[in-house]
Scaffold this active site. Sequence first.
Site, short mmCIF file in Angstrom:
data_model
loop_
_atom_site.label_atom_id
_atom_site.label_comp_id
_atom_site.label_asym_id
_atom_site.label_seq_id
_atom_site.Cartn_x
_atom_site.Cartn_y
_atom_site.Cartn_z
N SER A 135 1.33 -55.57 82.24
CA SER A 135 2.25 -56.67 82.59
C SER A 135 1.50 -57.47 83.64
O SER A 135 0.60 -56.93 84.29
CB SER A 135 3.53 -56.09 83.21
OG SER A 135 4.26 -57.09 83.88
N TYR A 148 8.30 -51.01 90.08
CA TYR A 148 7.80 -51.34 88.73
C TYR A 148 6.34 -51.80 88.85
O TYR A 148 5.46 -51.34 88.12
CB TYR A 148 8.68 -52.43 88.11
CG TYR A 148 8.23 -52.89 86.74
CD1 TYR A 148 8.32 -52.04 85.64
CD2 TYR A 148 7.73 -54.18 86.55
CE1 TYR A 148 7.91 -52.47 84.38
CE2 TYR A 148 7.32 -54.61 85.30
CZ TYR A 148 7.42 -53.75 84.21
OH TYR A 148 7.01 -54.17 82.96
N1 LIG Z 1 9.88 -57.67 78.44
C1 LIG Z 1 9.08 -58.17 79.38
O1 LIG Z 1 9.36 -59.22 79.98
C2 LIG Z 1 7.78 -57.49 79.69
C3 LIG Z 1 6.79 -58.20 80.39
C4 LIG Z 1 5.58 -57.60 80.67
C5 LIG Z 1 5.34 -56.31 80.25
N2 LIG Z 1 6.32 -55.62 79.58
C6 LIG Z 1 6.00 -54.27 79.14
O2 LIG Z 1 5.94 -54.29 77.73
C7 LIG Z 1 6.20 -52.97 77.22
C8 LIG Z 1 7.20 -53.07 76.09
O3 LIG Z 1 8.45 -53.50 76.61
P1 LIG Z 1 9.47 -54.44 75.82
O4 LIG Z 1 9.64 -55.66 76.62
O5 LIG Z 1 9.07 -54.55 74.39
O6 LIG Z 1 10.82 -53.60 76.01
P2 LIG Z 1 11.69 -52.69 75.04
O7 LIG Z 1 12.10 -53.43 73.83
O8 LIG Z 1 12.74 -52.09 75.92
O9 LIG Z 1 10.65 -51.58 74.57
C9 LIG Z 1 10.33 -50.44 75.30
C10 LIG Z 1 10.35 -49.26 74.35
O10 LIG Z 1 9.94 -48.10 75.06
C11 LIG Z 1 10.67 -47.00 74.56
N3 LIG Z 1 10.71 -45.97 75.59
C12 LIG Z 1 11.27 -46.05 76.82
N4 LIG Z 1 11.11 -44.88 77.47
C13 LIG Z 1 10.43 -44.06 76.63
C14 LIG Z 1 9.98 -42.72 76.71
N5 LIG Z 1 10.21 -41.96 77.80
N6 LIG Z 1 9.31 -42.19 75.66
C15 LIG Z 1 9.09 -42.94 74.56
N7 LIG Z 1 9.49 -44.20 74.41
C16 LIG Z 1 10.17 -44.75 75.44
C17 LIG Z 1 12.06 -47.57 74.22
O11 LIG Z 1 12.67 -46.90 73.13
P3 LIG Z 1 13.62 -45.61 73.29
O12 LIG Z 1 14.58 -45.93 74.42
O13 LIG Z 1 14.27 -45.47 71.97
O14 LIG Z 1 12.70 -44.49 73.60
C18 LIG Z 1 11.72 -48.99 73.78
O15 LIG Z 1 11.67 -49.11 72.38
C19 LIG Z 1 6.66 -52.15 78.44
O16 LIG Z 1 5.57 -51.36 78.88
C20 LIG Z 1 7.01 -53.19 79.48
O17 LIG Z 1 6.84 -52.70 80.80
C21 LIG Z 1 7.52 -56.18 79.29
#
Ligand SMILES: NC(=O)c1ccc[n+]([C@@H]2O[C@H](COP(=O)([O-])OP(=O)(O)OC[C@H]3O[C@@H](n4cnc5c(N)ncnc54)[C@H](OP(=O)(O)O)[C@@H]3O)[C@@H](O)[C@H]2O)c1
Length: 223
Positions: A135, A148
Amino acid sequence: MKSVIITGAGSGLGKELALLFAGQGFHIILTGRTLEKLQSVEQEIHEAGGSAQSYTVDITQTKDISKLMTQLQNHELYGLINNAGVGHFGPVNSLSAHDIQEMFETNTLGTIYMTQAVLPLLKEKNEGLLMNIISTAGLKGKVNESVYVASKFAVRGFTESLQKELENTNIKVKAVYMGGMDTPFWDENDHIKDKSMLRSPKAVAAMILDHIEEDSIVIESKK
Ligand SMILES: NC(=O)c1ccc[n+]([C@@H]2O[C@H](COP(=O)([O-])OP(=O)(O)OC[C@H]3O[C@@H](n4cnc5c(N)ncnc54)[C@H](OP(=O)(O)O)[C@@H]3O)[C@@H](O)[C@H]2O)c1
């Protein structure tokens, strides 16, 4: 067929990366804690003519990771995309011990445990891809994101060190730093008021693939 493991593949960026990598001819190992979400992505991949399989894995649990690796014994493993992550936001004193532990256990330790499990198999073939979804929170401090950000700085340090550790191999280590995306990540908190201002995870996944040759991929927020 070469396989790529994606953590957190049931939603958001993980799902979009799964669809794109499947389209490139990889077999996708979809992992996450919620089987229904993974199976829905699996179905979408199959309908598009790709190959994928779902496995329930909590990356904070080393026993889940060991079980996955046993199940994948006959796979030609090529890559790991450490994408799963969670966020809790607010002034530092508003965060509970549970919030703090969950962020470090998932974002940081989960990434390290998964990498430790997969790396020996890539080393055997001296080929592969390790991609860590970090991120822009891994590049600079941000208001109300202290822990975070700390968990993501740790992943940056881990990734940059692995790039050096593996620089004389054919295992490519990629760090991805993106700004906000419109995903379910923001559903459980009110840190972002208007998600419609954010990039779609589909667009970010496409930008990652466009820059796949770079070791450090930076995708700033939409202005
Ligand atoms: N959204 C943003 O603005 C943003 C910006 C920069 C970076 N990111 C990063 O991008 C990545 C993806 O996030 P996203 O935005 O696509 O959010 P998201 O849709 O909430 O995806 C995160 C996924 O991680 C899974 N997860 C959470 N805890 C877990 C665990 N203990 N074991 C296995 N799976 C787990 C969740 O599924 P389950 O709950 O079913 O396990 C979920 O499908 C993350 O690393 C986040 O920090 C996000």
